[in-house]
Enzyme design. Sequence first.
Site: not given
Ligand code: TYM
Length: 327
Positions: A111, A194, A197
């Site tokens: 980023k 990948k 969002k």
């Molecule tokens: P976030 O909101 O970006 O994504 C949510 C979950 O989706 C997974 N993910 C993917 N998996 C497979 N292929 C993809 N292209 C893909 N894009 C996203 C992410 O790996 C995630 O599991 N920081 C985290 C949220 C968070 C969190 C936590 C997670 C905050 N605190 C504590 C676990 C434990 C995040 O931004 O995920």
Amino acid sequence: MKRFLSGIQATGDLHIGNYLGAIKPCVELQGEGESIYFVPNLHSLNTRPDPAKLRKETLSNIAWFMAAGIDPNKSILYVQSGVSANAELCWILNNFVTMGELSRQTQYKDKSSKKGVEGQLVGLFAYPVLMAADILLYSATHVPVGEDQAQHVELARDIAERFNNIYGDTFVVPEAVVRKVGARVMNLQNPDKKMSKSDEGQSGNILLLDNKESIQNKIKRAVTDSEGLVEFSDTKPAIANLLQIYSGVTGDGIETITAKYAGKGYGELKTDLANVVVDSIVELQTKYHELLKNEDYLLEIVKEGNRKANEIASAKLLEVKVKLGLL
Ligand code: TYM
């Protein structure tokens, strides 16, 4: 006793990568131990979201969790901003992690490389510390996430060990649960990147809210290669991606799928893939829309989830404060 914990940010529409990489594993693990799932809406502030949009997307993620099968009677389902202890522990943990470690987090590097370091918000830089607090405060043993979050879970482990070494056993050292299939779903138009969002609206993402025609078109137009062989290989990232989506959605092994399409072209694979994706997403969407009709019910679920989460979090925070000599 195992305790699973994971969160899905309220920042933009969810896509099939979020579903296969995180939501589906969360649902499958529910019942194999205790589970705590939540919407990390404080994390979203680093995009300075419109308040009405943030509120809407927070409830929307609660609804997606439930539509996919998270049962609030079996799991705690809560919203991060409803538990002040998360932010308070984050402040404490800021003193157990270095600028160097945070600068090496791939997601931050990606980023900041686009905009330069100077103008980055501290909230984005320090975001993995809040994530560590989210995990450690609840003594999670397992954290089901997609591959892109594994490095952040690794950092949470390091922070936990560092704290425990100085103050004695306090935090459970968590383990990331990263599935072999579905943990890194790639963009359909650019399989080296990948699905994300932040690429909202592009034809390379299959959104959980996409309608049938849109899913069919996106899969039909997905890039492939000129070989025409359905094989799972690092040298064929576009086909490998279609196969992993197929496997993630149906639960069939990659070998079973490649055997089924041996000698057949990509067209047949794509048509069948579109059908299985449409079937599973449409079912999810029906439940999701049903849940969203009753906002008061969702707010009740969140209130009760926040209450339960607060109980666990405040006990752990007190333990930490006593150890640190905080009155
Ligand atoms: P976030 O909101 O970006 O994504 C949510 C979950 O989706 C997974 N993910 C993917 N998996 C497979 N292929 C993809 N292209 C893909 N894009 C996203 C992410 O790996 C995630 O599991 N920081 C985290 C949220 C968070 C969190 C936590 C997670 C905050 N605190 C504590 C676990 C434990 C995040 O931004 O995920």
